[in-house]
Design a protein around this motif. Structure first.
Motif, PDB file in Angstrom:
ATOM      1  N   ASP A   7      -9.041  25.103 -13.106  1.00 55.38           N
ATOM      2  CA  ASP A   7      -8.567  23.726 -13.207  1.00 55.38           C
ATOM      3  C   ASP A   7      -7.049  23.678 -13.279  1.00 55.38           C
ATOM      4  OD1 ASP A   7     -11.263  22.452 -15.326  1.00 55.38           O
ATOM      5  OD2 ASP A   7     -11.176  22.873 -13.186  1.00 55.38           O
ATOM      6  N   ARG A   8      -6.460  24.580 -14.014  1.00 59.76           N
ATOM      7  CA  ARG A   8      -5.007  24.622 -14.143  1.00 59.76           C
ATOM      8  C   ARG A   8      -4.361  24.938 -12.790  1.00 59.76           C
ATOM      9  NH1 ARG A   8      -2.788  28.940 -18.074  1.00 59.76           N
ATOM     10  NH2 ARG A   8      -5.013  28.905 -18.335  1.00 59.76           N
ATOM     11  N   ARG A   9      -4.948  25.865 -12.067  1.00 55.53           N
ATOM     12  CA  ARG A   9      -4.416  26.210 -10.743  1.00 55.53           C
ATOM     13  C   ARG A   9      -4.544  25.030  -9.786  1.00 55.53           C
ATOM     14  NH1 ARG A   9      -6.688  31.740 -11.518  1.00 55.53           N
ATOM     15  NH2 ARG A   9      -8.640  30.841 -10.813  1.00 55.53           N
ATOM     16  N   VAL A  10      -5.677  24.366  -9.837  1.00 59.72           N
ATOM     17  CA  VAL A  10      -5.878  23.196  -8.972  1.00 59.72           C
ATOM     18  C   VAL A  10      -4.864  22.114  -9.316  1.00 59.72           C
ATOM     19  CG1 VAL A  10      -7.475  21.296  -8.439  1.00 59.72           C
ATOM     20  CG2 VAL A  10      -8.320  23.654  -8.505  1.00 59.72           C
ATOM     21  N   ARG A  11      -4.690  21.841 -10.599  1.00 61.75           N
ATOM     22  CA  ARG A  11      -3.711  20.832 -11.019  1.00 61.75           C
ATOM     23  C   ARG A  11      -2.309  21.210 -10.555  1.00 61.75           C
ATOM     24  NH1 ARG A  11      -6.544  21.036 -15.915  1.00 61.75           N
ATOM     25  NH2 ARG A  11      -4.854  22.198 -16.857  1.00 61.75           N
ATOM     26  N   LYS A  12      -1.960  22.482 -10.702  1.00 67.42           N
ATOM     27  CA  LYS A  12      -0.636  22.936 -10.293  1.00 67.42           C
ATOM     28  C   LYS A  12      -0.457  22.808  -8.778  1.00 67.42           C
ATOM     29  CE  LYS A  12       2.668  26.632 -10.572  1.00 67.42           C
ATOM     30  NZ  LYS A  12       3.014  27.960 -10.924  1.00 67.42           N
ATOM     31  N   THR A  13      -1.472  23.178  -8.029  1.00 68.17           N
ATOM     32  CA  THR A  13      -1.412  23.056  -6.572  1.00 68.17           C
ATOM     33  C   THR A  13      -1.231  21.604  -6.158  1.00 68.17           C
ATOM     34  OG1 THR A  13      -2.781  25.018  -6.248  1.00 68.17           O
ATOM     35  CG2 THR A  13      -2.707  23.435  -4.427  1.00 68.17           C
ATOM     36  N   LYS A  14      -2.013  20.728  -6.749  1.00 64.46           N
ATOM     37  CA  LYS A  14      -1.907  19.302  -6.418  1.00 64.46           C
ATOM     38  C   LYS A  14      -0.538  18.743  -6.811  1.00 64.46           C
ATOM     39  CE  LYS A  14      -6.793  18.186  -6.310  1.00 64.46           C
ATOM     40  NZ  LYS A  14      -7.875  17.333  -6.819  1.00 64.46           N
ATOM     41  N   GLU A  15      -0.012  19.208  -7.917  1.00 69.22           N
ATOM     42  CA  GLU A  15       1.301  18.745  -8.366  1.00 69.22           C
ATOM     43  C   GLU A  15       2.407  19.184  -7.401  1.00 69.22           C
ATOM     44  OE1 GLU A  15       4.348  17.001 -10.579  1.00 69.22           O
ATOM     45  OE2 GLU A  15       2.194  16.656 -10.573  1.00 69.22           O
ATOM     46  N   VAL A  16       2.389  20.429  -6.952  1.00 69.06           N
ATOM     47  CA  VAL A  16       3.443  20.871  -6.028  1.00 69.06           C
ATOM     48  C   VAL A  16       3.303  20.178  -4.678  1.00 69.06           C
ATOM     49  CG1 VAL A  16       3.892  23.091  -7.163  1.00 69.06           C
ATOM     50  CG2 VAL A  16       2.251  22.996  -5.290  1.00 69.06           C
ATOM     51  N   LEU A  17       2.085  19.877  -4.272  1.00 66.96           N
ATOM     52  CA  LEU A  17       1.900  19.123  -3.030  1.00 66.96           C
ATOM     53  C   LEU A  17       2.387  17.688  -3.181  1.00 66.96           C
ATOM     54  CD1 LEU A  17      -1.550  20.511  -1.860  1.00 66.96           C
ATOM     55  CD2 LEU A  17       0.634  20.689  -0.630  1.00 66.96           C
ATOM     56  N   LEU A  38       4.425  20.276   4.514  1.00 64.15           N
ATOM     57  CA  LEU A  38       3.998  20.173   3.115  1.00 64.15           C
ATOM     58  C   LEU A  38       3.726  21.550   2.511  1.00 64.15           C
ATOM     59  CD1 LEU A  38       1.604  17.140   3.536  1.00 64.15           C
ATOM     60  CD2 LEU A  38       3.645  17.184   2.070  1.00 64.15           C
ATOM     61  N   THR A  39       3.002  22.384   3.238  1.00 69.40           N
ATOM     62  CA  THR A  39       2.637  23.700   2.685  1.00 69.40           C
ATOM     63  C   THR A  39       3.851  24.615   2.567  1.00 69.40           C
ATOM     64  OG1 THR A  39       1.942  24.469   4.889  1.00 69.40           O
ATOM     65  CG2 THR A  39       0.232  23.600   3.424  1.00 69.40           C
ATOM     66  N   GLU A  40       4.763  24.488   3.518  1.00 70.32           N
ATOM     67  CA  GLU A  40       5.985  25.296   3.437  1.00 70.32           C
ATOM     68  C   GLU A  40       6.814  24.884   2.228  1.00 70.32           C
ATOM     69  OE1 GLU A  40      10.052  25.916   5.956  1.00 70.32           O
ATOM     70  OE2 GLU A  40       8.173  25.846   7.096  1.00 70.32           O
ATOM     71  N   MET A  41       6.994  23.591   2.052  1.00 77.04           N
ATOM     72  CA  MET A  41       7.784  23.104   0.925  1.00 77.04           C
ATOM     73  C   MET A  41       7.106  23.421  -0.409  1.00 77.04           C
ATOM     74  SD  MET A  41       9.440  19.363   0.324  1.00 77.04           S
ATOM     75  CE  MET A  41      10.819  19.626   1.423  1.00 77.04           C
ATOM     76  N   ALA A  42       5.788  23.337  -0.446  1.00 73.85           N
ATOM     77  CA  ALA A  42       5.045  23.591  -1.680  1.00 73.85           C
ATOM     78  C   ALA A  42       4.800  25.080  -1.913  1.00 73.85           C
ATOM     79  CB  ALA A  42       3.703  22.856  -1.641  1.00 73.85           C
ATOM     80  N   ASP A  43       5.104  25.875  -0.911  1.00 75.98           N
ATOM     81  CA  ASP A  43       4.906  27.329  -0.978  1.00 75.98           C
ATOM     82  C   ASP A  43       3.436  27.685  -1.248  1.00 75.98           C
ATOM     83  OD1 ASP A  43       5.712  29.965  -0.727  1.00 75.98           O
ATOM     84  OD2 ASP A  43       6.193  30.163  -2.867  1.00 75.98           O
ATOM     85  N   ILE A  44       2.573  27.041  -0.475  1.00 78.80           N
ATOM     86  CA  ILE A  44       1.139  27.381  -0.513  1.00 78.80           C
ATOM     87  C   ILE A  44       0.671  27.554   0.927  1.00 78.80           C
ATOM     88  CG2 ILE A  44       0.708  26.105  -2.659  1.00 78.80           C
ATOM     89  CD1 ILE A  44      -0.661  23.957  -0.891  1.00 78.80           C
ATOM     90  N   ASN A  45      -0.497  28.154   1.101  1.00 79.33           N
ATOM     91  CA  ASN A  45      -0.980  28.314   2.475  1.00 79.33           C
ATOM     92  C   ASN A  45      -1.819  27.114   2.906  1.00 79.33           C
ATOM     93  OD1 ASN A  45      -3.758  28.829   1.770  1.00 79.33           O
ATOM     94  ND2 ASN A  45      -3.095  30.871   1.115  1.00 79.33           N
ATOM     95  N   ARG A  46      -1.978  26.986   4.211  1.00 83.09           N
ATOM     96  CA  ARG A  46      -2.671  25.834   4.777  1.00 83.09           C
ATOM     97  C   ARG A  46      -4.124  25.739   4.297  1.00 83.09           C
ATOM     98  NH1 ARG A  46      -0.453  23.332   9.296  1.00 83.09           N
ATOM     99  NH2 ARG A  46      -2.498  23.012  10.248  1.00 83.09           N
ATOM    100  N   SER A  47      -4.772  26.877   4.159  1.00 88.00           N
ATOM    101  CA  SER A  47      -6.176  26.840   3.729  1.00 88.00           C
ATOM    102  C   SER A  47      -6.300  26.267   2.316  1.00 88.00           C
ATOM    103  CB  SER A  47      -6.819  28.223   3.818  1.00 88.00           C
ATOM    104  OG  SER A  47      -6.151  29.143   2.986  1.00 88.00           O
ATOM    105  N   THR A  48      -5.323  26.539   1.483  1.00 87.75           N
ATOM    106  CA  THR A  48      -5.322  25.956   0.134  1.00 87.75           C
ATOM    107  C   THR A  48      -5.153  24.447   0.234  1.00 87.75           C
ATOM    108  OG1 THR A  48      -4.399  27.975  -0.806  1.00 87.75           O
ATOM    109  CG2 THR A  48      -4.181  25.972  -2.126  1.00 87.75           C
TER     110      THR A  48
END
Length: 189
Positions: A7-17, A38-48
């Motif tokens: 849940d914490r990871r999901v919240r963090k991912t959503k927050e950076v997006l 969006l994914t480049e700026m948030a530093d996450i991959n597209r699948s996430t």
């Protein structure tokens, strides 16, 4: 324990997006924002990204709905009390706007946003008793005009505050809004 980490990871991912979307909306229109940006700026991959959202519009809609739910909570908290205290309502609103200024500004600046319309519509009184509680007058034929005037004034006041860079505190703005609304309503009677 594993559920909390997830849940914490999901919240963090959503927050950076959300932050990435907010920053990009400050520079360009929503129609020009890509998932890659969006994914480049948030530093996450597209699948996430695709685990949570379909596209940039879906992310935008989620961010807008979160803001709408926050406003709904503020209004609900105050409307459940016996008497309405305009300053308390406006203080909570201006504090929210101040705390979330970048996101709210980005949402309001987007052509696709219907946030203000939804906020105005969701707070429209549903019964004559609610109208009377707000405006304290028996002139039911004028309720829609009163509501339009007050809500438009509050929206314009918030926009002006944003445009000036929010130099006044939320407390000062709430006091000003209360004074303007109270004077307007006073002259209705």
């Amino acid at each position: 324990m594993e559920q909390k980490k997830s849940d914490r990871r999901v919240r963090k991912t959503k927050e950076v997006l959300r932050k990435a979307l907010t920053q990009l909306l400050g520079k360009m229109e929503l129609k020009d924002i890509t998932v890659s940006m969006l994914t480049e700026m948030a530093d996450i991959n597209r699948s996430t990204f695709y685990l949570h959202y379909k596209d940039a519009y879906d992310l935008f809609e989620h961010v807008e709905n979160e803001a709408l739910n926050d406003f709904r909570e503020i209004i609900t908290k105050h409307t459940q009390q016996k008497s309405l205290v305009w300053r308390s309502i406006m203080l909570d609103m201006f504090r929210y706007l101040s705390t979330n200024a970048q996101t709210v500004t980005a949402l309001l600046g987007a052509k696709e946003s219907s946030l203000l319309t939804k906020i105005v519509d969701m707070n429209r009184p549903a019964s004559n008793a609610e109208w009377q509680r707000l405006f304290g007058t028996e002139k039911t034929e004028l309720y829609e005009y009163y509501y339009a005037f007050i809500t438009s004034g509050c929206i314009a006041l918030a926009r002006a505050w944003f445009n000036k860079g929010m130099p006044e505190s939320a407390e000062e703005m709430a006091a000003l809004a209360e004074k303007l609304m109270s004077n307007s309503i006073l002259h209705l009677m």
